[in-house]
Design a protein around this motif. Structure first.
Motif, mmCIF file in Angstrom:
data_model
loop_
_atom_site.group_PDB
_atom_site.id
_atom_site.type_symbol
_atom_site.label_atom_id
_atom_site.label_comp_id
_atom_site.label_asym_id
_atom_site.label_seq_id
_atom_site.Cartn_x
_atom_site.Cartn_y
_atom_site.Cartn_z
ATOM 1 N N ASP A 146 0.931 4.731 -16.536
ATOM 2 C CA ASP A 146 0.028 5.152 -17.688
ATOM 3 C C ASP A 146 -1.091 4.368 -18.015
ATOM 4 O OD1 ASP A 146 1.662 7.526 -17.621
ATOM 5 O OD2 ASP A 146 2.809 6.794 -19.614
ATOM 6 N N LEU A 147 -0.965 3.483 -17.599
ATOM 7 C CA LEU A 147 -2.121 2.238 -18.115
ATOM 8 C C LEU A 147 -3.642 2.125 -17.149
ATOM 9 C CD1 LEU A 147 -0.028 -0.697 -19.360
ATOM 10 C CD2 LEU A 147 -1.605 0.889 -20.833
ATOM 11 N N ASN A 148 -3.469 3.043 -16.025
ATOM 12 C CA ASN A 148 -4.434 3.538 -14.965
ATOM 13 C C ASN A 148 -5.166 2.225 -14.605
ATOM 14 O OD1 ASN A 148 -4.286 6.364 -15.540
ATOM 15 N ND2 ASN A 148 -5.333 6.118 -17.639
ATOM 16 N N MET A 149 -4.457 1.335 -13.998
ATOM 17 C CA MET A 149 -4.775 0.224 -13.314
ATOM 18 C C MET A 149 -4.964 0.514 -11.760
ATOM 19 S SD MET A 149 -5.411 -2.533 -15.253
ATOM 20 C CE MET A 149 -5.008 -2.458 -17.001
ATOM 21 N N ASP A 150 -5.892 0.027 -11.078
ATOM 22 C CA ASP A 150 -6.016 0.244 -9.611
ATOM 23 C C ASP A 150 -4.749 -0.482 -8.947
ATOM 24 O OD1 ASP A 150 -8.334 1.622 -10.168
ATOM 25 O OD2 ASP A 150 -9.509 -0.359 -9.968
ATOM 26 N N LEU A 151 -4.361 -1.448 -9.558
ATOM 27 C CA LEU A 151 -3.302 -2.312 -8.727
ATOM 28 C C LEU A 151 -2.488 -2.935 -9.929
ATOM 29 C CD1 LEU A 151 -2.425 -2.572 -5.690
ATOM 30 C CD2 LEU A 151 -3.772 -4.700 -5.657
ATOM 31 N N TRP A 152 -1.109 -2.964 -9.644
ATOM 32 C CA TRP A 152 -0.066 -3.664 -10.496
ATOM 33 C C TRP A 152 0.571 -4.691 -9.538
ATOM 34 C CZ3 TRP A 152 0.639 -4.460 -15.460
ATOM 35 C CH2 TRP A 152 0.021 -3.642 -16.546
ATOM 36 N N LEU A 153 0.436 -5.898 -9.830
ATOM 37 C CA LEU A 153 0.969 -6.936 -9.109
ATOM 38 C C LEU A 153 1.963 -7.816 -9.831
ATOM 39 C CD1 LEU A 153 -2.154 -8.435 -7.674
ATOM 40 C CD2 LEU A 153 -0.946 -6.766 -6.615
ATOM 41 N N LEU A 154 3.136 -7.576 -9.369
ATOM 42 C CA LEU A 154 4.434 -7.973 -10.325
ATOM 43 C C LEU A 154 5.064 -9.090 -9.510
ATOM 44 C CD1 LEU A 154 6.120 -4.509 -11.207
ATOM 45 C CD2 LEU A 154 4.102 -5.636 -12.349
ATOM 46 N N GLY A 155 5.827 -10.076 -10.493
ATOM 47 C CA GLY A 155 6.805 -10.718 -10.104
ATOM 48 C C GLY A 155 7.903 -10.943 -10.947
ATOM 49 N N HIS A 156 9.024 -11.414 -10.251
ATOM 50 C CA HIS A 156 10.339 -11.496 -10.945
ATOM 51 C C HIS A 156 11.559 -11.418 -10.296
ATOM 52 C CE1 HIS A 156 13.527 -12.079 -13.974
ATOM 53 N NE2 HIS A 156 13.886 -10.872 -13.821
ATOM 54 N N SER A 157 11.618 -10.243 -9.564
ATOM 55 C CA SER A 157 12.641 -9.927 -8.384
ATOM 56 C C SER A 157 12.319 -10.636 -7.452
ATOM 57 C CB SER A 157 12.774 -8.458 -8.246
ATOM 58 O OG SER A 157 13.699 -8.225 -7.165
ATOM 59 N N HIS A 158 13.405 -11.218 -6.512
ATOM 60 C CA HIS A 158 13.165 -11.930 -5.330
ATOM 61 C C HIS A 158 13.229 -11.018 -4.065
ATOM 62 C CE1 HIS A 158 13.980 -16.183 -6.888
ATOM 63 N NE2 HIS A 158 13.030 -15.522 -7.957
ATOM 64 N N LEU A 159 13.194 -9.811 -4.264
ATOM 65 C CA LEU A 159 12.871 -8.791 -3.469
ATOM 66 C C LEU A 159 11.784 -7.989 -3.264
ATOM 67 C CD1 LEU A 159 16.601 -6.886 -3.697
ATOM 68 C CD2 LEU A 159 15.747 -8.448 -1.727
ATOM 69 N N PRO A 160 11.190 -7.615 -2.145
ATOM 70 C CA PRO A 160 9.806 -6.959 -2.316
ATOM 71 C C PRO A 160 10.057 -5.565 -2.555
ATOM 72 C CG PRO A 160 10.486 -7.525 -0.036
ATOM 73 C CD PRO A 160 11.506 -8.205 -0.838
ATOM 74 N N TYR A 161 8.914 -5.037 -3.358
ATOM 75 C CA TYR A 161 8.760 -3.700 -3.698
ATOM 76 C C TYR A 161 7.328 -3.196 -3.553
ATOM 77 C CZ TYR A 161 8.811 0.612 -6.449
ATOM 78 O OH TYR A 161 8.443 1.746 -6.671
ATOM 79 N N PRO A 162 7.103 -2.153 -2.552
ATOM 80 C CA PRO A 162 8.341 -1.098 -2.170
ATOM 81 C C PRO A 162 9.075 -1.853 -0.928
ATOM 82 C CG PRO A 162 6.123 -0.135 -2.168
ATOM 83 C CD PRO A 162 5.822 -1.599 -2.517
ATOM 84 N N GLU A 163 10.103 -1.182 -0.654
ATOM 85 C CA GLU A 163 11.041 -1.822 0.589
ATOM 86 C C GLU A 163 10.524 -1.317 1.758
ATOM 87 O OE1 GLU A 163 15.083 -2.472 -1.191
ATOM 88 O OE2 GLU A 163 14.573 -0.968 -2.435
ATOM 89 N N MET A 164 9.175 -1.383 1.985
ATOM 90 C CA MET A 164 8.700 -1.178 3.274
ATOM 91 C C MET A 164 7.937 -1.982 3.888
ATOM 92 S SD MET A 164 8.044 2.890 2.628
ATOM 93 C CE MET A 164 6.882 2.703 1.053
ATOM 94 N N LYS A 165 7.678 -2.091 5.170
ATOM 95 C CA LYS A 165 6.768 -3.146 5.855
ATOM 96 C C LYS A 165 5.168 -2.806 5.668
ATOM 97 C CE LYS A 165 9.904 -5.894 8.013
ATOM 98 N NZ LYS A 165 9.897 -7.205 7.699
ATOM 99 N N ASN A 166 4.876 -1.680 5.847
ATOM 100 C CA ASN A 166 3.503 -1.088 5.658
ATOM 101 C C ASN A 166 3.475 0.150 4.671
ATOM 102 O OD1 ASN A 166 1.971 -2.465 8.031
ATOM 103 N ND2 ASN A 166 3.911 -1.735 8.861
ATOM 104 N N VAL A 167 2.595 0.023 3.631
ATOM 105 C CA VAL A 167 2.418 1.000 2.396
ATOM 106 C C VAL A 167 1.028 1.402 2.439
ATOM 107 C CG1 VAL A 167 3.065 0.995 0.200
ATOM 108 C CG2 VAL A 167 4.277 -0.587 1.325
#
Length: 369
Positions: free
Chosen positions: A189-210
């Motif tokens: 809803d905040l209309n960013m081009d990209l959100w880069l998150l941290g905290h969980s130690h698993l990558p999201y999305p759970e795919m090699k190529n996105v």
């Protein structure tokens, strides 16, 4: 012109591994090496930005020598700027000295995103605005997106990037809402081009190529324990002129953890298991193996030959074989104990109770020794 980003976080420099005393120093150093691996990968791809989405450090009281070591590693990045967001482990509360110390030694291309404000990257030759949501405590029932939601105006930049640290609802466990929880809908809803998150130690999305994705969680670049089954990743992300996203998981870890529990009933099964374990980078494997089941006396006698092979070839191996027993049958009882003796009678009578029979057999063998 496209914008190229290496996205990482949850590096947890300074993390201790007291549960692995023999290799604790190696595992601590591996986290610094993982950061170097990220920079090497980014430099090979001519990346513009290195974005660290929180928890660069495992705690706020890091020794100054390790802060300097970290800065020296980051200074090897050949791109335009390094963006560093305080996470919930290395939070910025205006009291702890970590980030003040960091800023004293900082190099010119590094930005500490510890303020709730827009950071303009034009001074670094990039037409991009960065919107950080830095953590100011270890725990919080509320995320730090409020200031972004209240913005009335944004700069006229080609790209609008946001960094945040906290649990992503539906992906990161946060049962008590303690970790700055955010929802995907709230972010989009905040209309960013990209959100880069941290905290969980698993990558999201759970795919090699996105493709066509706006929300990414880095996952840790170096595994930190038996509950981390992946080998450590960072994201390489490219935004083209039309703000279309392509991303690729890049392996960055040095060691990998393997936690196995296996039931075996023959020497052949044990041999196959050992071969499977050693088939996948054993020199970097930290193995915890629990074996259970029953082996014939002949197979039980040679099992240690296979387990020694594991210990010799894995970087580290802890093997629990307390639930692996000799298969007790009447032939074995008769071979090992005099017929009609008390041990012979006891074990024979316990034939319908495998657990009791195994316990009795072990006790009798200990008495014999």
């Amino acid at each position: 012109m496209s914008l190229k980003i290496m996205h990482t976080g949850d590096v947890h420099l300074g993390m201790k591994f007291n549960q692995y005393p023999q290799i604790s120093n190696d595992l601590e150093e591996a986290r610094y090496q993982a950061l170097e691996n990220i920079i090497i990968e980014g430099n090979q791809r001519n990346v513009n930005l290195l974005a660290i989405a929180g928890d660069l450090f495992d705690k706020a009281n890091i020794k100054s020598v390790n802060i300097k070591k970290t800065i020296d590693i980051l200074d090897k990045f050949a791109g335009d700027a390094v963006l560093i967001l305080p996470g919930n482990h290395d939070y910025s509360d205006g009291i702890t000295a970590l980030w003040d110390q960091f800023k004293k030694d900082i190099k010119g291309r590094m930005l500490i995103l510890d303020q709730e404000r827009i950071y303009d990257l034009n001074d670094f030759g990039i037409s991009a605005a960065v919107y950080p949501a830095p953590c100011d405590s270890k725990l919080s029932s509320e995320n730090k997106l409020g200031w972004i939601k209240s913005l009335n105006e944004r700069p006229d930049s080609n790209y609008h990037l946001a960094l945040a640290h906290g649990a992503l609802a539906g992906f990161s466990p946060d049962l008590n809402d303690d970790y700055f929880k955010m929802t995907k809908e709230e972010l989009l809803d905040l209309n960013m081009d990209l959100w880069l998150l941290g905290h969980s130690h698993l990558p999201y999305p759970e795919m090699k190529n996105v493709k066509m994705q706006k929300i990414f969680n880095n996952g840790t670049p170096e595994p930190d324990g038996m509950d981390c089954s992946h080998p450590g990743y960072a994201w390489y992300i490219e935004l083209d002129e039309k703000k279309q996203v392509q991303a690729e998981q890049i392996r960055t870890g040095n060691y990998h953890f393997s936690d196995l529990e296996k039931k075996i009933s023959s020497q052949a099964e044990l041999k196959n298991l050992v071969n499977q374990i050693l088939d996948s980078e054993p020199e970097n494997k930290i193995l915890r193996l629990k074996l259970k089941g029953k082996l014939s006396r002949e197979d039980f006698a040679v099992k240690d030959r296979y387990l020694t092979k594991l210990r010799d070839n894995c970087f580290y191996a802890k093997i629990d074989q307390s639930a692996l027993n000799i298969k007790i049958d009447q032939d074995l009882i008769t071979e090992e104990f005099v017929e009609n003796s008390f041990p012979h009678q006891l074990l024979s009578e316990l034939g319908d109770n495998s657990q009791a029979q195994q316990l009795a057999y072990k006790m009798l063998k200990e008495v014999q020794q």
